[in-house]
Design a protein around this motif. Structure first.
Motif, PDB file in Angstrom:
ATOM      1  N   SER A  43       1.051  -1.625   0.351  1.00 21.33           N
ATOM      2  CA  SER A  43      -0.081  -0.248   0.044  1.00 21.33           C
ATOM      3  C   SER A  43       1.150   1.266   0.438  1.00 21.33           C
ATOM      4  O   SER A  43       0.464   2.543   0.122  1.00 21.33           O
ATOM      5  CB  SER A  43      -0.724  -0.086   1.437  1.00 21.33           C
ATOM      6  N   SER A  81       2.583   4.474  -1.087  1.00 27.73           N
ATOM      7  CA  SER A  81       3.187   5.348  -2.471  1.00 27.73           C
ATOM      8  C   SER A  81       4.489   5.213  -2.819  1.00 27.73           C
ATOM      9  O   SER A  81       5.600   5.251  -2.097  1.00 27.73           O
ATOM     10  CB  SER A  81       2.714   6.790  -1.866  1.00 27.73           C
ATOM     11  N   ARG A  82       4.335   5.277  -4.071  1.00 26.91           N
ATOM     12  CA  ARG A  82       5.877   5.445  -4.321  1.00 26.91           C
ATOM     13  C   ARG A  82       7.390   6.031  -3.898  1.00 26.91           C
ATOM     14  O   ARG A  82       6.580   7.465  -3.323  1.00 26.91           O
ATOM     15  CB  ARG A  82       6.004   5.790  -6.436  1.00 26.91           C
ATOM     16  N   THR A 103       7.562   0.409 -12.580  1.00 26.87           N
ATOM     17  CA  THR A 103       5.582   0.441 -12.983  1.00 26.87           C
ATOM     18  C   THR A 103       4.999   1.552 -11.711  1.00 26.87           C
ATOM     19  O   THR A 103       4.393   2.476 -12.704  1.00 26.87           O
ATOM     20  CB  THR A 103       4.964  -1.135 -12.398  1.00 26.87           C
ATOM     21  N   SER A 104       4.797   1.074  -9.939  1.00 27.00           N
ATOM     22  CA  SER A 104       4.651   2.915  -9.143  1.00 27.00           C
ATOM     23  C   SER A 104       5.558   3.807 -10.198  1.00 27.00           C
ATOM     24  O   SER A 104       4.989   4.594  -9.613  1.00 27.00           O
ATOM     25  CB  SER A 104       4.933   1.753  -8.077  1.00 27.00           C
ATOM     26  N   ASP A 127       3.758   5.032 -12.421  1.00 22.78           N
ATOM     27  CA  ASP A 127       2.115   5.442 -12.768  1.00 22.78           C
ATOM     28  C   ASP A 127       1.341   6.040 -11.621  1.00 22.78           C
ATOM     29  O   ASP A 127       0.730   6.577 -12.058  1.00 22.78           O
ATOM     30  CB  ASP A 127       0.940   4.194 -13.090  1.00 22.78           C
ATOM     31  N   GLY A 128       2.155   5.676 -10.927  1.00 26.32           N
ATOM     32  CA  GLY A 128       2.150   6.925  -9.715  1.00 26.32           C
ATOM     33  C   GLY A 128       1.673   6.166  -8.648  1.00 26.32           C
ATOM     34  O   GLY A 128       0.831   6.152  -7.657  1.00 26.32           O
ATOM     35  N   ARG A 129       0.788   4.866  -9.071  1.00 23.79           N
ATOM     36  CA  ARG A 129      -0.167   3.850  -8.180  1.00 23.79           C
ATOM     37  C   ARG A 129       0.789   3.920  -6.818  1.00 23.79           C
ATOM     38  O   ARG A 129       1.861   3.102  -7.056  1.00 23.79           O
ATOM     39  CB  ARG A 129      -0.785   3.239  -8.142  1.00 23.79           C
ATOM     40  N   PRO A 130      -0.045   2.855  -5.543  1.00 32.58           N
ATOM     41  CA  PRO A 130       0.769   2.075  -5.074  1.00 32.58           C
ATOM     42  C   PRO A 130       1.667   1.074  -4.986  1.00 32.58           C
ATOM     43  O   PRO A 130       0.993   0.126  -6.759  1.00 32.58           O
ATOM     44  CB  PRO A 130      -0.365   1.542  -3.633  1.00 32.58           C
ATOM     45  N   TYR A 131       2.483   0.084  -4.856  1.00 30.87           N
ATOM     46  CA  TYR A 131       3.256  -1.119  -5.554  1.00 30.87           C
ATOM     47  C   TYR A 131       2.708  -2.197  -6.120  1.00 30.87           C
ATOM     48  O   TYR A 131       2.479  -2.977  -6.407  1.00 30.87           O
ATOM     49  CB  TYR A 131       4.502  -1.106  -4.147  1.00 30.87           C
ATOM     50  N   GLY A 132       1.660  -2.641  -4.803  1.00 33.87           N
ATOM     51  CA  GLY A 132       0.363  -3.655  -5.282  1.00 33.87           C
ATOM     52  C   GLY A 132       1.170  -4.734  -4.690  1.00 33.87           C
ATOM     53  O   GLY A 132       0.346  -6.310  -4.429  1.00 33.87           O
ATOM     54  N   GLN A 183      12.612   9.222  -6.015  1.00 33.96           N
ATOM     55  CA  GLN A 183      11.231   9.369  -7.102  1.00 33.96           C
ATOM     56  C   GLN A 183      11.228  10.760  -8.393  1.00 33.96           C
ATOM     57  O   GLN A 183      11.069  10.980  -8.449  1.00 33.96           O
ATOM     58  CB  GLN A 183       9.693   9.456  -6.499  1.00 33.96           C
TER      59      GLN A 183
END
Length: 234
Positions: A45, A47-48, A85-86, A89-94, A110
């Protein structure tokens, strides 16, 4: 760390080895060495925070289902990049990234990463190609997972792990990554009973033995034959 040594490790990755010299040098200049020891590098969860390359040691990448059970597990080896990827695209790592034992990381923040890819379309495209490479590998693994027998999938994973993390001993090639039977089951997409049966089969045939958190391969040729088998799951 000596820049030449760092560059040699990163060039183990085909993507980095194929970069224009100007981009490779810029990455080396912008990144910083970080150390981790049995610790969380980032959680699913979070952030990048730029991109990270593994210089030494191992990193476990894991995602979990809604029930809390691991649904994906991959062990990264030196030269591998994570978090790309994060960063794009700025999304959480996953997925969680956890250092197994002592690990040395090369981190491009970043802010510095964005400044780099904004320098030219060529630099931006280079990192997009890395994501495409990761996607192709993921698709190949998905095809294998759906179409090949569990024993062949296990052999392929053991071969991959032995190539990247194997340690030659008198007893055979030891893969000592703190991998439990449950971990191996997640890696090849089978249940606990199935992985237990497969490992017992390899042991009975004198191909490999498992101990707590380690696997010893006694017959690498047999593993390679099983790994390359084209026999599909019925």
């Amino acid at each position: 760390m000596n820049k030449a040594v760092l560059k040699a490790v990163l060039r183990k990755n085909k993507w980095f080895a194929g970069l224009p010299p100007s981009l490779a040098d810029s990455i080396l200049r912008l990144g910083r060495i970080r150390n981790a020891d049995d610790s969380l590098i980032y959680s699913a969860s979070d952030s990048r925070d730029g991109v990270i390359a593994l210089v030494s040691g191992q990193v476990r990448l894991t995602s979990f289902s809604l029930s809390g059970n691991p649904s994906f597990l991959l062990i990264s080896s030196p030269g591998s990049w994570i978090g790309v990827t994060s960063a794009l695209d700025g999304r959480p790592y996953g997925y969680d990234a956890f250092a197994i034992g002592k690990a040395v990381l090369f981190h491009v923040s970043q802010e510095r990463f964005e400044a780099l890819i904004n320098e030219s379309n060529e630099y931006y495209s280079a990192f997009v190609r890395m994501v495409c490479d990761h996607l192709r590998v993921s698709m190949q693994n998905l095809i294998i997972l759906r179409n090949r027998r569990p024993l062949h999938r296990l052999a392929q994973e053991l071969q991959r792990l032995s190539e990247r993390h194997g340690r030659q001993t008198k007893k055979g090639l030891v893969i000592d990554l703190r991998l439990s039977q449950e971990d191996l089951a997640v890696m090849i997409g089978v249940g606990r009973q199935t992985i237990n049966r497969l490992l017992k089969s390899l042991e009975q045939d004198g191909i490999a033995t498992t101990r707590y958190a380690s696997v010893t391969i006694h017959d690498l040729k047999a593993i390679e034959r099983l790994s390359s088998s084209e026999e599909a799951e019925s």
